[in-house]
Motif scaffolding. Structure first.
Motif, PDB file in Angstrom:
ATOM      1  N   ASP A   9       0.780  -1.188   0.161  1.00 55.80           N
ATOM      2  CA  ASP A   9      -0.071  -0.141  -0.059  1.00 55.80           C
ATOM      3  C   ASP A   9       0.975   1.230  -0.085  1.00 55.80           C
ATOM      4  OD1 ASP A   9      -1.790   2.141   0.608  1.00 55.80           O
ATOM      5  OD2 ASP A   9      -2.643   1.201   2.233  1.00 55.80           O
ATOM      6  N   LEU A  10       0.847   2.038  -1.104  1.00 54.34           N
ATOM      7  CA  LEU A  10       1.580   3.244  -1.187  1.00 54.34           C
ATOM      8  C   LEU A  10       1.245   4.089   0.133  1.00 54.34           C
ATOM      9  CD1 LEU A  10       3.258   5.285  -2.745  1.00 54.34           C
ATOM     10  CD2 LEU A  10       1.323   6.026  -3.867  1.00 54.34           C
ATOM     11  N   ALA A  11       0.140   4.472   0.105  1.00 56.26           N
ATOM     12  CA  ALA A  11      -0.176   5.563   1.419  1.00 56.26           C
ATOM     13  C   ALA A  11       0.299   4.854   2.868  1.00 56.26           C
ATOM     14  CB  ALA A  11      -1.689   5.434   1.346  1.00 56.26           C
ATOM     15  N   THR A  12       0.297   3.805   2.873  1.00 54.78           N
ATOM     16  CA  THR A  12       0.935   3.266   4.337  1.00 54.78           C
ATOM     17  C   THR A  12       2.242   3.218   4.098  1.00 54.78           C
ATOM     18  OG1 THR A  12      -0.775   1.565   4.501  1.00 54.78           O
ATOM     19  CG2 THR A  12       1.254   1.228   5.612  1.00 54.78           C
ATOM     20  N   GLU A  13       3.144   3.137   3.068  1.00 55.29           N
ATOM     21  CA  GLU A  13       4.568   3.247   3.032  1.00 55.29           C
ATOM     22  C   GLU A  13       4.806   4.523   3.149  1.00 55.29           C
ATOM     23  OE1 GLU A  13       6.582   0.601   3.069  1.00 55.29           O
ATOM     24  OE2 GLU A  13       5.026  -0.710   2.638  1.00 55.29           O
ATOM     25  N   LEU A  14       4.286   5.673   2.604  1.00 56.26           N
ATOM     26  CA  LEU A  14       4.420   7.019   2.765  1.00 56.26           C
ATOM     27  C   LEU A  14       4.249   7.579   4.172  1.00 56.26           C
ATOM     28  CD1 LEU A  14       3.018   8.540  -0.663  1.00 56.26           C
ATOM     29  CD2 LEU A  14       5.228   8.516   0.196  1.00 56.26           C
ATOM     30  N   GLN A  15       3.095   6.953   4.674  1.00 49.95           N
ATOM     31  CA  GLN A  15       2.817   7.494   5.871  1.00 49.95           C
ATOM     32  C   GLN A  15       3.864   6.873   7.028  1.00 49.95           C
ATOM     33  OE1 GLN A  15      -1.187   5.988   6.817  1.00 49.95           O
ATOM     34  NE2 GLN A  15      -1.958   7.308   5.274  1.00 49.95           N
ATOM     35  N   ILE A  16       4.469   5.741   6.814  1.00 54.57           N
ATOM     36  CA  ILE A  16       5.481   5.290   7.886  1.00 54.57           C
ATOM     37  C   ILE A  16       6.757   6.084   7.414  1.00 54.57           C
ATOM     38  CG2 ILE A  16       7.131   3.231   8.254  1.00 54.57           C
ATOM     39  CD1 ILE A  16       4.665   1.597   7.293  1.00 54.57           C
ATOM     40  N   LEU A  17       7.133   6.354   6.158  1.00 52.95           N
ATOM     41  CA  LEU A  17       8.133   7.055   5.741  1.00 52.95           C
ATOM     42  C   LEU A  17       8.050   8.667   6.505  1.00 52.95           C
ATOM     43  CD1 LEU A  17      10.624   6.372   4.279  1.00 52.95           C
ATOM     44  CD2 LEU A  17       9.463   7.070   1.903  1.00 52.95           C
TER      45      LEU A  17
END
Lengths: 234, 234
Positions: free
Chosen positions: B221-229
């Motif tokens: 999940d792109l959004a998840t990855e970005l949020q973690i980042l």
DNA sequence: TAGATTGTTAATCGATTAACAATC
DNA sequence: TAGATTGTTAATCGATTAACAATC
């Protein structure tokens, strides 16, 4: 001698000077060391679940959130407890407050300019991704090397020549660089992003990147996911 | 009462009968419980690194592999030790043997037919992904609901109407279903895949899916990855 | 009040790291 | 032999789970 990674000569390795001590698995030095990393990785999932609740639902218990997110109630409570103590005993968490607290903890209130490099099918998919808006991320730049793509528009943003990136980064701050190029170009792009001052990189290219320790790097890789899935099959 | 997830009425939840006890974080009941899950998740990374070594390199030490993969030498040795004891003290691991052992452990020798559902930009990127061949995965079906896409070819495979999937699955076994649809269609597709007998699902749609406990599910999940980042940024 | 659910303590579990004897 | 590196033991660390007093 004790186990300590250090430089060695390997052809495909890009060398970033000193490259001192061992970075952790995902290369995320927890500068903000508040939350356990496992919790950070679960918060976006809670958010996803909360967002799908009907408007009429004002509270949610750890038990219900656990069921929706495929986690455990005790785990949910512990994760949320790191954000503060705002649950209501005997009732649960107020949905709006929980939502706010998670978003605040993840820093989703900030505005994070994102650049995507490599506008093939994958890059186009990312450029058209609509989930950015209310999540603090905003695409400000699309880059490619192919003349046929340069000048075209995706989601209202022009695709520019990759060679413009360093200059663009000077005028427009870029928080996150997303690499969606073929594997062969990924390391070069990563190096360019780092040199342009981009501190966080999300790599979709199927290759392991080497970046300085202070750069946040996450890797999303289809082959890896399939291989992990494959291990657990039958 | 003790914390134990159980059924509750929530509008968007698809109900798979009993839905008994709590599945773990990624819903992977480790049927083959040989390797620690953390090790399984790192093996593909080692593979990536090994594949890029020059042909002339016949052996590799834990130290060097650690540096290439951004992990630690002790960790590398422990991971590899689960695969057997074939390292050579004072020398390292033979590259070809290490490669074989990892591939064997991950079961990459098997032939795993893959179906991709949702042939938008993302699905097209997946369909054109070349890293399948020598990794045991092979795309045997592409599915979409849009009449304009049906009948077109990608990577030599025809895009078929999603309604054909259940029948196709009856004649051609499908090991893995990849969901690349919009979020709104993902749960419906997941249910269809499960009912068609697909036991492993890789979901790229930005939504949390509910599947029976015995289905292997992974989420990208792109959004998840970005949020973690995003959490780790400044 | 009676029932439900949080927040947290203590116990458990699993993963990582250090360190070194074995041995190439 | 001397130097290097594995394989593994023991120590550490971090994450998960159980359980329950607090309290809505």
């Amino acid at each position: 001698m004790t186990d300590t990674p250090q430089a060695a000569a390997v052809p495909w390795t890009h060398d970033f000077g000193a490259d001192p001590a061992l970075p952790d698995a995902v290369n995320l030095s927890p500068m903000k060391s508040d939350l356990p990393s496992a919790t950070v990785e679960r918060l976006p999932r809670y958010l996803r679940c909360i967002e799908r609740l009907p408007e009429s639902q004002l509270t949610i218990s750890s038990r219900e959130l656990a069921r929706l997110s495929n986690l455990t109630a005790a785990g949910v409570r512990r994760d949320i407890s790191y954000l503060g103590t705002f649950g209501i005993r005997g009732v649960g968490y107020q949905v709006t407050e929980l939502n706010d607290q998670i978003r605040h903890a993840l820093g989703l209130t900030a505005d994070r300019p994102v650049a995507v490099v490599g506008i093939g099918n994958l890059g186009s998919a990312l450029a058209n991704y609509t989930g950015f808006g209310n999540r603090g991320f905003r695409i400000v730049g699309l880059y490619d090397a192919a003349p046929t793509k340069i000048g075209t528009y995706l989601g209202g943003v022009e695709v520019r020549d990759i060679s413009r990136l360093p200059d663009d980064a000077r005028t427009t701050h870029i928080s996150v660089g997303i690499i969606a190029t073929p594997a062969g170009a990924a390391q070069q792009v990563a190096t360019m992003l780092v040199e342009a001052g981009v501190r966080s990189i999300l790599n979709f290219a199927p290759t392991v990147l080497r970046v300085p320790d202070d750069i946040h790097l996450r890797q999303v890789d289809l082959a890896t996911e399939l291989q992990i899935l494959g291990y657990y099959m039958t």
